[in-house]
Scaffold this active site. Structure first.
Site, PDB file in Angstrom:
ATOM      1  N   ARG B  89       0.827  -1.213   0.000  1.00  0.00           N
ATOM      2  CA  ARG B  89       0.000   0.000   0.000  1.00  0.00           C
ATOM      3  C   ARG B  89       0.861   1.262   0.000  1.00  0.00           C
ATOM      4  O   ARG B  89       0.484   2.263  -0.610  1.00  0.00           O
ATOM      5  CB  ARG B  89      -0.961   0.001   1.188  1.00  0.00           C
ATOM      6  CG  ARG B  89      -2.027  -1.098   1.203  1.00  0.00           C
ATOM      7  CD  ARG B  89      -2.776  -1.275  -0.063  1.00  0.00           C
ATOM      8  NE  ARG B  89      -3.797  -2.331   0.013  1.00  0.00           N
ATOM      9  CZ  ARG B  89      -3.604  -3.623  -0.336  1.00  0.00           C
ATOM     10  NH1 ARG B  89      -2.431  -4.055  -0.750  1.00  0.00           N
ATOM     11  NH2 ARG B  89      -4.621  -4.474  -0.275  1.00  0.00           N
ATOM     12  N   GLU B  92       1.768   1.706  -3.552  1.00  0.00           N
ATOM     13  CA  GLU B  92       0.600   2.178  -4.309  1.00  0.00           C
ATOM     14  C   GLU B  92       0.351   3.666  -4.040  1.00  0.00           C
ATOM     15  O   GLU B  92       0.068   4.443  -4.954  1.00  0.00           O
ATOM     16  CB  GLU B  92      -0.614   1.346  -3.885  1.00  0.00           C
ATOM     17  CG  GLU B  92      -1.855   1.595  -4.738  1.00  0.00           C
ATOM     18  CD  GLU B  92      -2.981   0.623  -4.374  1.00  0.00           C
ATOM     19  OE1 GLU B  92      -2.892  -0.563  -4.762  1.00  0.00           O
ATOM     20  OE2 GLU B  92      -3.936   1.039  -3.694  1.00  0.00           O
ATOM     21  N   SER B 115      15.057  15.407   2.208  1.00  0.00           N
ATOM     22  CA  SER B 115      16.125  14.444   2.490  1.00  0.00           C
ATOM     23  C   SER B 115      15.563  13.160   3.080  1.00  0.00           C
ATOM     24  O   SER B 115      14.644  13.195   3.915  1.00  0.00           O
ATOM     25  CB  SER B 115      17.125  15.050   3.487  1.00  0.00           C
ATOM     26  OG  SER B 115      18.143  14.098   3.773  1.00  0.00           O
TER      27      SER B 115
END
Lengths: 148, 148, 148, 148, 148, 148, 148, 148, 148, 148
Positions: B89, B92, B115
Site C-alpha cells: 500500500r 501504491e 532528504s
C-alpha cells in the site's frame, strides 16, 4: 502522469499556470487538500460531481472538461524505480523503513493493513533554523484480516 | 530484512520476543522513535555508541552484539514491487500521489528534495468511530538544488 | 535526454550548434561549470532566473524559452544499463569501485552519504606523454545519518 | 562484493578489523590509493606480486592467501539499481549528469571514451564551514575511436 | 539501428540500394573495412572528415548529410537478447565460449582486456566442399589493468 | 561457469592449477584449440570419448571424472548483461557492430546464418609496437534459409 | 509458498499427509473455508488464537507450532508470471477479463475497489454431463474512494 | 485494452457512453453476461455472428464495425504487475490464495486444471449492512492431465 | 508481427482478406506450406524470387511489393512471455516438455541440436469423436557439435 | 528441472544411468511415449498409479519413491529465455512461426486454442542422405471459445 489522461492533465496544468495558481490555493478554494486536487489533475483520482464543479469554477473549465473530472480512472504509473530524486527518496524511505513501519503498525493494531483507498495525505512546512523541513502525513483506515 | 545482517537481526528479534517487548516500549526506554530502533534491528541503520549501549541494556546483549549495532550498514532491500499487502500500500500510495506531492512540495519550497538521510518517521493511532486510523508522519530536511 | 523536455533540449542544442559554441564557452560566459549548463539544456536541472537570463543572452533565446529554463524538472533517465561506451564506463567504474569508495568515505566521515543535490562536478584534461587523460571531479556535501 | 571471492574478502575484512586499520592506512603503507587496495580486497582487481606481498606484510597473511590476491578476477556485481543510499547517489549522479559529461569530454577530446581500465580514482575531504564535502576524482586515459 | 540516427540511416540505406552497392564495394572505394562503413551508416560510429567526404562522393550525398556523418554518436542498442537468428548466434557463442576466451586471453597477456574502441573487425568467406564458412576476425588492443 | 557442472569444473581448474598448465598447453597436447578444451572444462561442451581420454591423461583424472567429460551438457549461462570488463567488451562489440556484420555476411552469402554449432573459435597475439593486440577468429558454417 | 514460513509449512503439509486429511475436511472440522485454512498453512494468513487451537487439535500440533500459526506473516510470493498451468489460468483470466470486470463493478458500485483484505474465497464442483466444472467465488467488501 | 484493437474499442466505448448504456444493460438485451460483452469490446474475445448482430442492433453499429466484432483476436495485455488498485487486488488475491486454491481444486478433481477457455465469469452485488460486497464467480470446465 | 515489416504485412493481410483466401489456399497454389507463406507475410522469412513471383500472381501485387518479399529480414519478436492463449500454450508446452525432448533427441542422435534454419513446420486436423485435434509437425536437420 | 522435485529427479536419473536405459526403452516397456515418461521424471507430470507401478518395476524403485511419482506437481520452470541451444531453437521457432501457426490453426478450426493439457508429443528420426532429421509431433485437442 497517468498516460491515459495526459491530454486532460495538460489542459489543467496549462490553465493553472496561466492563472498563476498553486495547488495549495486551488485546494483552499474548493475545500480539499492540495495533494488530492493535484492527484485528480494527474488523472489518478476522480472528483465527485460537486468537487468537479468547484474545480471548474476556479479554473473556468468548459462543460466537457468538467464532466471528464468525474470519470473513474484506471490508475496507472510506471513500475520501474522512479528516477526523479524527490520521488526516489520516497522509494528509498520505504526500502529502509518499510519493515520497521509494518512491525510498529501491527504491534499496535493487530494483523491487517493501512488502507490506501480510505486514505488522505498532506504536506506542510516546519520552520527550522538549520534549514526548514518537509512534513508529510499519511492517514489511512486500519483494515484487519479476517478468517472465514 | 537486510540480508547481510540477517543473523544479527534474528538474534535481536528472538531476544525481543522472549522478553515480550514491542518496538514502542524499547523506543521509549532508550529515548528514540520505535521505527528508528526497528530499522537498526533490521540492519538498515547504525546506532551511535550511546544508543547501542542503551539498546544493549534493554535487551541484555553481549559485548560483540552491542558493537555490531554500530557498524555502518550497506543498506539493501529487494527492488521488486513488494508483495506484503501492508507494505505494497505504501508503494501504491507513492504511485498514485507521488507526482502530486512533488508539485505541492516544490511550489512551497522551490526546486529541491526532502532528504531521506536527515529524516525521521513516526506512526500513531487515531481513534475513529468508523474504524481507527493509522497516521504516519514523514519529516525530512529540505535540500535545494544549486548551480555551480 | 529527459524525454519530457526533449523539444526544449532540441532547440537549445540546435541554437548552440548554429552559433558554434561549446558548453565550456557557454559556462565561461555565464560563470558556471560546463557540466551544469549542459545538464540544464538536457532538462535535468532548472536554472535560477539570473542564470536563465545569462544563458538566454548567450544563445539569444526568446522570452518563453528563457522562462522554461527555470521550470523545476521531473528528472528522468532510462534505467537500463547504458549502451554508449563512454557512459557505460561510468557504470562499470561504479560496479568495480563503488563498495571500495563507500568504505573509504565512511572511514573518513562516519555513517552517511555524499549528497547528489548539494553537489558539483567538473571535467578537465591532464596532459600526458603516453596519451592525455580525462579527469572528472565529483564534489558533494557529506550528510550524516541521525537517530531520532 | 564479488560473490566468487567472498571467502577471501571475508578473511581480509576480518583481519583488517582485528588490526584496527583503515584502507587509507593500508594504502599509505604499501604505496597505493586506499580505493585501489579496497577494490583488491573486494575481489574486483588483482594485485601485482609485489603489491600482494606488501599487503600480506601489513595484514600478516599466509602464503596461500597472498598468492590468491594475484589471481585475475572475473569482476562481477549485481546489475540491479543499487539500494545503499551512498552508492545509489553515484548512480543518480550519472543519470542526471552522464550526457552532460559525455558532451563536455568529447568537445574537448574528440570522439572516444575515458578508459575504465587505465584508470585511477581517489577520495579526499574538503573542509567547509557549512559542512565538510566529499571530493572524488576519476582519472582515466582518453581512448579515441579509429576507422579501419 | 541507433534509434537516434534513424532518419540519417534510412537515407543512406535507400541511396545505397538505389545505386545497387554493397558495403564491400563502398568499403573498397573509400579504403576501409565494409563493417566499419556499415557501422557508420547505422549510426554507431562517426567518420573522420576525410572518410565522410569519401563516403559522400561514392553515394553523392549533399553537404548537410555529409557533415552529419562526423557527429559523435551516442551509441545505443536494445539491451534485450537479440531475436534475429544470425545476430543471436553471436550472443550464444559468447555465452558458450566467453569464459573460455577470457582464460585463454589472460593466460597469454596477463590481467586486462581486449579494447572494443581501439578495435577492428572483418568478415570473409572460406570455401569448403561441405558448405562454405563465414570467418569473422576481431582485433583489439590489449589494455592491462594497473595499480595506483 | 555452467552452474550445473560447477563441481566438475572446480576439480578440473584445481588440477590444472596444481600442474601449472595453461589451456594452450593442454590444447596442444590433445590436438585441439585451447578455447574448445576450456569450454569443456566450464561445462559448455561434451568431449568425444577419445578427447576425454586425452584430457584425462594430461590431467591424470580418475575414471568417473573422465566419463563425466562426455555427458551432453545442458548449456547455460546468466542472461543478464555480463559485468566482467573483458567479457562485456564482446557484448559491446556485438551491440555496435552486430547489424553491420549481418549485412556484410548476407550480402556475401544470401539469407541465412553463421552456425554456432558447426563452429570453431581461436585466439592469438599480434605483436604491435604501440601495444600488442588480441586477435579472435570466429569460424562457422553458413546455413541458408529454405522455403518448403 | 511463503519462503519465510517454509519450515512451518512443511511440518503442516507432512502432518496432514500422514493423517490423510484434505483441506476440505480440516476446514469443516474447525468451521472455516478450506481455502482459508490452506492459506494459513502456506504462511499467507495468521490464524486468530481460537482457530489456531482448533487447527492444532485436528493435526495434533505441539505448543510452539500452534503459537506460530498466529504470528502475522509478511506475505510474499514470486512476482514472475506463474508457470503452473492451473495457477497460470487465473493470471490469463485476469489478463483477458480484468478490465471488463473493473467496468462492470464500477458501473454498479461507483469509483472504488473490491477489498482483498475483508475478503473470502471458495471453491466447489458443479456436475455437468459434458465434464464437471470448477466454480470459484470471490467475495470482498466494496471500498469507495473519498475526497479530502 | 488490447492495443491491436484500440480504435475499435474506442468507437464502442464512445457509442456506449453517448447512448448512456451500461454493460449490464447491453448484456441483458443480447442475452449474455456483461463481462463477456465488455471483453469483446476490449478486443479480448470474438463474438459469434449472431451475437455480433445483436450488439450491432443495440449500439446501432455500421456493417464494417459489426463484422470486425467477429475477427479472432490475438489477445494481449501488459505483463507487468497491474497498477490500477481494483485490478491489482485480483493479482494480490492470486498471490495470497493461488496455491491454496490449487490444492483444494486438485484434492476434489484430481491432477488437472480449470479451463480459461471453456469458461465464464460474473459479478453481482451482495447487500450487507456493514458495507455492500462485490461477489465474482469464476466457472470453468475441469480438464484432467492424461498419460500417453 | 515483425514491427520493421508492419506496413508490408498490412498490405498483404488486407489483400488476402479482400480476396477471401486462406494461407492454406495460397500455399497450395504456390507449392509451399501454409505456415511458410504466412511467415513470409509476417516479415519473418524472405521468399526466393520464384516464390515471390508466385505469391504476387495469387495476390496480384505490384512490382515493388513483390521485390520487397525477397529482402532478407531482421527477424524480430517481443521477448516477453506471449499473452495470446493459443501462442502461450506453445510456450507452456516447451516449459513442461523441453528438457524431456532434449533428452529423447540426444539419446537418439548424440550431442547436438535440431536446426531451426534447415527446418519446416506443418499443421493438420485429426478427426476425433471426442473433439478434433490439432497436429503440428516440426522437422529440422540434426546438427552435431564438433571438437576442433 | 522442476526445482521442487529435484531430489526425486536425481534419484530417477541416477537409477536410469546405472541400468543403462534410455527413455525410449522405458517408455516402450511401460507402454507410453518416452517424452511423457521423461516429463514425469523431471517432475512436470504425475503418473497415474498403474503407470507409477510400471515405472517402479522397470527401475526397481522402493515404495516411497513409487508413491511420489503420483503426487500432483506444481509445474515450474525458469521464465527467462532458455540458454541451451537445443531448447532455445524451440523458442526461436515459436518466435518466427508462432503467429503463422495461429492463423493457420484458426482458419481451419475457428477461434480457440490447441490444448496443452489434453495433449501428447513425440519425437522420431527421419533418415536423410544430406543428414538425418529430427521430427517432433505436437498433438492437442482443439478447444473453442464460447460466449455466455
Amino acid at each position: 502522469m497517468n498516460a491515459m489522461h495526459a491530454p486532460l492533465t495538460e489542459v489543467l496544468l496549462e490553465t493553472k499556470r496561466e492563472k498563476g495558481l498553486t495547488w495549495a490555493q486551488i485546494g483552499e478554494r474548493i475545500g480539499t487538500s492540495p495533494i488530492w486536487v493535484a492527484s485528480v489533475a494527474y488523472g489518478n483520482n476522480s472528483a465527485p460531481p460537486d468537487k468537479a464543479r468547484a474545480i471548474a469554477e476556479v479554473l473556468e473549465l468548459d462543460e466537457e472538461t468538467t464532466r471528464a473530472l468525474s470519470i473513474y480512472p484506471t490508475k496507472n504509473w510506471e513500475q520501474t524505480i522512479p528516477t526523479d530524486p524527490l520521488i526516489y527518496r520516497f522509494y528509498e524511505i520505504m526500502g529502509v523503513y518499510g519493515e520497521a513501519a509494518k512491525d510498529v503498525i501491527q504491534e499496535e493494531f493487530g494483523d491487517g493493513i493501512m488502507s490506501g483507498i480510505d486514505f488522505e495525505m498532506d504536506v506542510h512546512r516546519q520552520q527550522d533554523p538549520k534549514g526548514d523541513r518537509v512534513v508529510i502525513t499519511l492517514n489511512g483506515k486500519f483494515l484487519p484480516y479476517r478468517a472465514w
